[in-house]
Design a protein around this motif. Structure first.
Motif, PDB file in Angstrom:
ATOM      1  N   GLY A  77       2.026 -19.426  -3.402  1.00 15.86           N
ATOM      2  CA  GLY A  77       3.206 -18.665  -3.827  1.00 15.86           C
ATOM      3  C   GLY A  77       3.994 -19.413  -4.889  1.00 15.86           C
ATOM      4  O   GLY A  77       4.435 -18.817  -5.886  1.00 15.86           O
ATOM      5  N   ILE A  78       4.178 -20.714  -4.702  1.00 15.06           N
ATOM      6  CA  ILE A  78       4.901 -21.540  -5.682  1.00 15.06           C
ATOM      7  C   ILE A  78       4.123 -21.573  -6.996  1.00 15.06           C
ATOM      8  O   ILE A  78       4.700 -21.444  -8.073  1.00 15.06           O
ATOM      9  N   ALA A  79       2.800 -21.736  -6.900  1.00 14.40           N
ATOM     10  CA  ALA A  79       1.966 -21.762  -8.107  1.00 14.40           C
ATOM     11  C   ALA A  79       2.035 -20.415  -8.827  1.00 14.40           C
ATOM     12  O   ALA A  79       2.126 -20.368 -10.060  1.00 14.40           O
ATOM     13  N   LEU A  80       2.020 -19.324  -8.086  1.00 17.56           N
ATOM     14  CA  LEU A  80       2.091 -17.993  -8.686  1.00 17.56           C
ATOM     15  C   LEU A  80       3.440 -17.786  -9.388  1.00 17.56           C
ATOM     16  O   LEU A  80       3.489 -17.328 -10.531  1.00 17.56           O
ATOM     17  N   ILE A  81       4.519 -18.149  -8.729  1.00 15.57           N
ATOM     18  CA  ILE A  81       5.854 -18.000  -9.316  1.00 15.57           C
ATOM     19  C   ILE A  81       5.982 -18.885 -10.561  1.00 15.57           C
ATOM     20  O   ILE A  81       6.493 -18.438 -11.595  1.00 15.57           O
ATOM     21  N   THR A  82       5.502 -20.116 -10.478  1.00 10.99           N
ATOM     22  CA  THR A  82       5.551 -21.029 -11.621  1.00 10.99           C
ATOM     23  C   THR A  82       4.758 -20.453 -12.791  1.00 10.99           C
ATOM     24  O   THR A  82       5.213 -20.473 -13.935  1.00 10.99           O
ATOM     25  N   GLY A  83       3.580 -19.924 -12.497  1.00  9.17           N
ATOM     26  CA  GLY A  83       2.753 -19.316 -13.533  1.00  9.17           C
ATOM     27  C   GLY A  83       3.438 -18.123 -14.181  1.00  9.17           C
ATOM     28  O   GLY A  83       3.403 -17.951 -15.399  1.00  9.17           O
ATOM     29  N   LEU A  84       4.091 -17.283 -13.375  1.00  8.64           N
ATOM     30  CA  LEU A  84       4.802 -16.123 -13.916  1.00  8.64           C
ATOM     31  C   LEU A  84       5.987 -16.540 -14.782  1.00  8.64           C
ATOM     32  O   LEU A  84       6.245 -15.938 -15.831  1.00  8.64           O
ATOM     33  N   VAL A  85       6.706 -17.583 -14.367  1.00  5.43           N
ATOM     34  CA  VAL A  85       7.833 -18.079 -15.156  1.00  5.43           C
ATOM     35  C   VAL A  85       7.342 -18.609 -16.498  1.00  5.43           C
ATOM     36  O   VAL A  85       7.906 -18.303 -17.555  1.00  5.43           O
ATOM     37  N   ILE A  86       6.268 -19.393 -16.473  1.00  2.00           N
ATOM     38  CA  ILE A  86       5.706 -19.938 -17.718  1.00  2.00           C
ATOM     39  C   ILE A  86       5.233 -18.806 -18.622  1.00  2.00           C
ATOM     40  O   ILE A  86       5.514 -18.799 -19.820  1.00  2.00           O
TER      41      ILE A  86
END
Length: 168
Positions: free
Chosen positions: A4-13
């Motif tokens: 979930g953290i990786a997905l959110i980080t990816g979406l922010v980037i």
């Protein structure tokens, strides 16, 4: 949780990258067209494969003003005046918030290794097209309200575009 953290980080980037692209597209579409005169450079370094080394006359004037002020600034703003053809001429060093006359603009610059640069220090073109750009005497830029220039084309002494396919 980590996924979930990786997905959110990816979406922010991804969102930040897309916003940056959108800003550049707006800059290219709505920025004011100005021309900067090319300064003479060593002919051996002018055309290097599929790019042209660039130095601008305004940059030379900025460097002179910085050296006379004993300034060690690595970036800043120059105040330029545009003539009828939108060719920029150096007026003075300035700052981001100083009031400007009607025909003056703010131009952001960086100084690296003793050279003043705007947006880029090279113009890239297709391999085998060097002859087309040999008569270049001006760089055409799009200048936004913050004084940030984007190089969009090269022009000859009569301000004629050297690449007929390039946009405005």
């Amino acid at each position: 949780m980590r996924k979930g953290i990786a997905l959110i980080t990816g979406l922010v980037i991804l969102g930040l990258v897309n916003w940056s692209i959108y800003e550049k597209e707006q800059h290219l579409e709505h920025g004011e067209v100005i021309f900067l005169e090319l300064a003479p450079v060593d002919p051996r370094s002018l055309m290097q494969g599929d790019y042209m080394a660039l130095r601008f006359e305004v940059g030379n004037r900025i460097r002179q003003a910085l050296s006379s002020d004993d300034s060690e600034a690595t970036q800043g703003y120059a105040i330029i005046r545009l003539n009828e053809q939108k060719v920029a001429h150096f007026v003075r060093l300035g700052d981001k918030n100083e009031p400007l006359a009607q025909d003056e603009r703010r131009l952001y610059f960086r100084q690296r290794d003793g050279r003043v640069q705007f947006a880029t220090n090279a113009y890239f073109f297709e391999e085998g097209q060097a002859e087309r750009y040999e008569p270049a005497r001006y760089g055409r830029f799009r200048l936004n309200d913050d004084g940030e220039p984007l190089l969009v084309g090269m022009h000859d002494v009569k301000l004629e575009r050297l690449d007929p396919a390039e946009g405005n």
